[in-house]
Design a protein around this motif. Structure first.
Motif, short mmCIF file in Angstrom:
data_model
loop_
_atom_site.label_atom_id
_atom_site.label_comp_id
_atom_site.label_asym_id
_atom_site.label_seq_id
_atom_site.Cartn_x
_atom_site.Cartn_y
_atom_site.Cartn_z
N UNK A 256 0.83 -1.21 0.00
CA UNK A 256 0.00 0.00 0.00
C UNK A 256 0.86 1.25 0.00
N UNK A 257 1.94 1.25 0.77
CA UNK A 257 2.83 2.42 0.82
C UNK A 257 3.51 2.65 -0.52
N UNK A 258 3.95 1.56 -1.16
CA UNK A 258 4.64 1.69 -2.44
C UNK A 258 3.70 2.25 -3.51
N UNK A 259 2.49 1.71 -3.59
CA UNK A 259 1.55 2.15 -4.61
C UNK A 259 1.00 3.54 -4.29
N UNK A 260 0.70 3.80 -3.01
CA UNK A 260 0.23 5.12 -2.62
C UNK A 260 1.31 6.17 -2.87
N UNK A 261 2.57 5.76 -2.82
CA UNK A 261 3.68 6.68 -3.08
C UNK A 261 3.87 7.03 -4.54
N UNK A 262 3.03 6.48 -5.41
CA UNK A 262 3.08 6.87 -6.82
C UNK A 262 3.75 5.89 -7.75
N UNK A 263 4.15 4.71 -7.25
CA UNK A 263 4.77 3.72 -8.12
C UNK A 263 3.66 2.95 -8.83
N UNK A 264 3.73 2.89 -10.15
CA UNK A 264 2.71 2.20 -10.92
C UNK A 264 2.81 0.70 -10.71
N UNK A 265 1.67 0.05 -10.51
CA UNK A 265 1.65 -1.39 -10.34
C UNK A 265 2.10 -2.10 -11.60
N UNK A 266 2.05 -1.40 -12.75
CA UNK A 266 2.49 -1.98 -14.01
C UNK A 266 3.96 -1.71 -14.30
N UNK A 267 4.61 -0.93 -13.43
CA UNK A 267 6.03 -0.64 -13.59
C UNK A 267 6.29 0.58 -14.45
N UNK A 268 7.55 1.03 -14.41
CA UNK A 268 7.97 2.09 -15.31
C UNK A 268 7.86 3.50 -14.78
N UNK A 269 7.26 3.71 -13.61
CA UNK A 269 7.13 5.07 -13.08
C UNK A 269 7.08 5.03 -11.56
N UNK A 270 7.33 6.19 -10.96
CA UNK A 270 7.32 6.30 -9.51
C UNK A 270 8.71 6.55 -8.97
N UNK A 271 8.77 6.85 -7.66
CA UNK A 271 10.06 7.13 -7.04
C UNK A 271 10.00 6.94 -5.54
N UNK A 272 11.17 6.97 -4.93
CA UNK A 272 11.27 6.68 -3.51
C UNK A 272 10.83 7.83 -2.61
#
Length: 356
Positions: A256-272
């Protein structure tokens, strides 16, 4: 200036998902601090940070895994198994220094099993890690059963729950900050990180670009397992108890934290940066609601809703952006999926129009 050249500039001024999460976090902190008794106390802040520390630790490597388009749902079971092994080894008489090293290595081996099944046999990571989630948790009960080991040295357990002077900041935040710095640099400031985004966007293109996709993903699973093993060590020392059921359900909070942080479940975008802000956001919400005696079941419902929102909202926003973008135009520069020209699909469509 033509409208088509002004539009990307306007888009670049819009707040990103990371800034939005940070804004929500600040709003929650201010609201809770003013309205929830005891929330802003240094003692409570220390408890809050202790509660999210293992989540933040595991979210660091898991973010990189999800950026590549994979997932690891066995992280909580890895924490539980390393905790059980830690208790068993302590009872057998090994020194705690050696046990800590062995538990981190064990976590790496468990992650390597996931990585081998995913990259060596080409199996989907979702199915693999659901299987190892059950397998590792079962092995934890085989190792320790339903008993608990609680006689760990007081200096170790005291350090795990102690704070830096009178600040209320837990000692264990220091290794978290060091690891976070390493993962942030790797993902956002090195060719390795650019390769991870390339894998998430298009695996075949990444292979043709010379990126060792399978090897990189394998070592990401190893890193996730090793950090989960470290999380198992901290969990055991913090609660001064090695149990096979430690950290049950923790994988939901981490994902939940990873996805809520903006990382796409399909990959290719998001950041720490967004992920770490989301970890604090989830922890702050749960902490504030616990202080006003909200039940754990309601907290689980809240976590599930945030998980759904973190998947649905970015997808809706991406769809709206794609509809507004003029046909044949590339994505906005600076995004994780943008290019310097029209996509191959657009070029192919143009050639088809030209021949008809």
């Amino acid at each position: 200036m033509p409208p088509e050249t002004r539009q990307p500039a306007r888009r670049r001024t819009l707040p990103t998902w990371d800034f939005a999460i940070v804004g929500v976090l600040l709003a929650v902190l201010v609201t809770a601090g003013l309205s929830v008794e005891g929330f802003a106390a240094s003692r409570n802040i220390g408890f809050l940070l202790l509660d999210v520390l293992v989540i933040a630790l595991i979210a660091l490597p898991l973010t990189l895994v999800v950026v590549t388009g994979e997932i690891d749902l066995s992280v909580a079971s890895t924490v539980g198994l390393t905790s059980a092994v830690m208790g068993s080894l302590w009872v057998s008489g090994l020194s705690l220094e050696l046990i800590v090293v062995l538990c981190i290595l064990l976590g790496g081996v468990l992650g390597a099993v996931n990585g081998l099944l995913v990259t060596g046999f080409g199996l989907p990571s979702l199915a693999v890690t659901i299987g190892t989630l059950a397998l590792y948790r079962g092995l934890a009960f085989v190792v320790l059963g339903d008993q608990a080991v609680a006689d760990f040295p007081a200096d170790w357990t005291g350090w795990a729950i102690g704070s830096l002077g009178d600040t209320g900041i837990p000692n264990a935040v220091l290794p978290l900050v060091l690891l976070a710095a390493v993962f942030i640099v790797v993902l956002h400031a090195t060719p390795i990180g650019r390769g991870l985004y390339a894998m998430g966007n298009n695996t075949e293109a990444a292979v043709f670009a010379g990126i060792a996709v399978r090897r990189t993903k394998f070592w990401l699973f190893v890193a996730t397992g090793a950090v989960s093993g470290l999380g198992g060590v901290f969990w055991t020392l913090r609660f001064a108890s090695a149990r096979a059921d430690n950290a049950t359900g923790l994988e939901l909070l981490v994902v939940a934290a990873v996805l809520l942080g903006g990382v796409s479940i399909f990959g290719g975008s998001g950041g720490l940066f967004g992920v770490l802000a989301a970890v604090l956001l989830l922890g702050s919400l749960r902490n504030a609601l616990q202080l006003v005696n909200v039940s754990s079941d309601a907290l689980n419902v809240l976590t599930g809703l945030l998980l759904i929102i973190s998947v649905v909202v970015p997808a809706v926003l991406a769809r709206r952006r794609s509809r507004r973008r003029p046909r044949g135009r590339p994505a906005v520069a600076g995004s994780a999926t943008s290019t310097n020209g029209p996509s191959p699909e657009a070029e192919s469509a143009d050639r088809t129009k030209g021949t008809t």
